[in-house]
Scaffold this motif. Structure first.
Motif, PDB file in Angstrom:
ATOM      1  N   ARG A 141     -29.990 -29.959 -40.535  1.00  0.00           N
ATOM      2  CA  ARG A 141     -31.411 -29.640 -40.420  1.00  0.00           C
ATOM      3  C   ARG A 141     -31.838 -29.323 -38.994  1.00  0.00           C
ATOM      4  O   ARG A 141     -32.897 -28.786 -38.766  1.00  0.00           O
ATOM      5  CB  ARG A 141     -32.243 -30.825 -40.962  1.00  0.00           C
ATOM      6  N   GLY A 142     -31.048 -29.657 -38.010  1.00  0.00           N
ATOM      7  CA  GLY A 142     -31.402 -29.379 -36.618  1.00  0.00           C
ATOM      8  C   GLY A 142     -32.173 -30.522 -35.997  1.00  0.00           C
ATOM      9  O   GLY A 142     -33.268 -30.857 -36.441  1.00  0.00           O
ATOM     10  N   GLY A 143     -31.617 -31.137 -34.946  1.00  0.00           N
ATOM     11  CA  GLY A 143     -32.284 -32.239 -34.268  1.00  0.00           C
ATOM     12  C   GLY A 143     -31.461 -32.720 -33.087  1.00  0.00           C
ATOM     13  O   GLY A 143     -30.247 -32.553 -33.058  1.00  0.00           O
ATOM     14  N   GLY A 144     -32.137 -33.297 -32.093  1.00  0.00           N
ATOM     15  CA  GLY A 144     -31.424 -33.847 -30.944  1.00  0.00           C
ATOM     16  C   GLY A 144     -31.209 -32.830 -29.841  1.00  0.00           C
ATOM     17  O   GLY A 144     -31.609 -31.680 -29.934  1.00  0.00           O
ATOM     18  N   GLY A 145     -30.578 -33.302 -28.770  1.00  0.00           N
ATOM     19  CA  GLY A 145     -30.279 -32.453 -27.625  1.00  0.00           C
ATOM     20  C   GLY A 145     -28.985 -31.701 -27.818  1.00  0.00           C
ATOM     21  O   GLY A 145     -28.471 -31.595 -28.929  1.00  0.00           O
ATOM     22  N   THR A 146     -28.458 -31.157 -26.697  1.00  0.00           N
ATOM     23  CA  THR A 146     -27.290 -30.292 -26.813  1.00  0.00           C
ATOM     24  C   THR A 146     -26.258 -30.621 -25.739  1.00  0.00           C
ATOM     25  O   THR A 146     -26.568 -30.562 -24.554  1.00  0.00           O
ATOM     26  CB  THR A 146     -27.687 -28.806 -26.677  1.00  0.00           C
ATOM     27  N   GLU A 147     -25.042 -30.960 -26.147  1.00  0.00           N
ATOM     28  CA  GLU A 147     -23.931 -31.230 -25.222  1.00  0.00           C
ATOM     29  C   GLU A 147     -22.770 -30.318 -25.612  1.00  0.00           C
ATOM     30  O   GLU A 147     -21.925 -30.676 -26.440  1.00  0.00           O
ATOM     31  CB  GLU A 147     -23.515 -32.705 -25.288  1.00  0.00           C
ATOM     32  N   LEU A 148     -22.724 -29.128 -25.004  1.00  0.00           N
ATOM     33  CA  LEU A 148     -21.752 -28.119 -25.418  1.00  0.00           C
ATOM     34  C   LEU A 148     -20.344 -28.387 -24.908  1.00  0.00           C
ATOM     35  O   LEU A 148     -19.373 -28.246 -25.649  1.00  0.00           O
ATOM     36  CB  LEU A 148     -22.214 -26.737 -24.953  1.00  0.00           C
TER      37      LEU A 148
END
Length: 247
Positions: free
Chosen positions: A73-80
């Protein structure tokens, strides 16, 4: 062929970007050959992987992967960077062309670390970037493509998605040579880049930059592995026309 799909499921991907990601992955994963292997890494604040080892592209495993992606669903930050490292760290079976496919809108920090890591590991796998969204971070998508010695692919809106996805699938689906090495024989070269090569794809040439000293003679020898076994070819440089330019 082995494909690991690294999919951004952070909050900024909610809506059109994540819906497009799902459709892209249904298309890509659904058209794999039974002999292919695949895996999925989902990332936001942390990363999760579909399987500890890549799976055969049979109907059961494909259905499980698509079901997992559909639930996002999409949520939280991003750690690529952590996600890319996890994808590249999955145990690699022998004699495969390994590709990591990054799908994101690119709203992350620390891009340079990602570029450097990809560049340093080009001899381990191919890396492709697919950017999604009207405000996509082109710096990241184009930077990943450049580090991976490939083309960037970007979808800005829903109307573009099917055409760009089809072009992307065609671009990544045909590895020709793996384990590529190039040597100069009979003449001296220096400042040669890159030092690591991704696989040769049907729509992506091998490109080498460098300088030479002394007489221009001898040849370049390119070696690699094809689906039929070891491959060797030579490119004679003695007859190449050079240009002398003053700046």
């Amino acid at each position: 062929r082995e494909y690991t799909f690294v999919v951004d499921v952070s909050g900024s991907m909610n809506g059109f970007p994540l819906d497009t990601s799902k459709q892209l992955l249904r298309d890509l994963i659904g058209q794999l050959r039974p002999s292919d292997l695949f895996n999925v890494v989902l990332f936001a604040g942390d990363a999760s992987v579909l399987s500890e080892r890549s799976l055969q592209a049979n109907q059961e495993n494909i259905s499980s992967a698509i079901s997992l992606i559909e639930q996002q669903r999409g949520g939280g930050g991003t750690e690529l960077l952590a996600a890319v490292k996890q994808a590249m760290g999955i145990p690699r079976p022998g004699h495969v062309s390994r590709s990591v496919v990054l799908v994101t809108d690119g709203y992350i920090s620390g891009e340079q670390g990602v570029f450097d890591y990809i560049r340093e590991n080009l001899n381990e796998c191919n890396v492709f970037a697919f950017g999604i969204g009207s405000g996509v971070n082109r710096y990241l998508i184009e930077g990943v493509a450049k580090a991976g010695m490939g083309e960037p692919f970007v979808v800005m809106n829903e109307q573009e998605a099917p055409g760009v996805a089809a072009k992307f699938r065609e671009y990544i689906q045909t590895p020709v040579l793996t384990n590529i090495q190039i040597h100069s024989v009979g003449f001296e070269t220096y400042d040669v880049h890159p030092t690591h090569f991704p696989d040769l794809m049907a729509q992506r040439p091998v490109i080498l930059f460098g300088k030479w000293r002394g007489p221009l003679g001898g040849f370049f020898e390119l070696t690699g592995k094809s689906g039929r076994g070891d491959f060797v070819t030579r490119f004679d440089v003695a007859g190449v026309q050079t240009r002398s330019e003053e700046h």
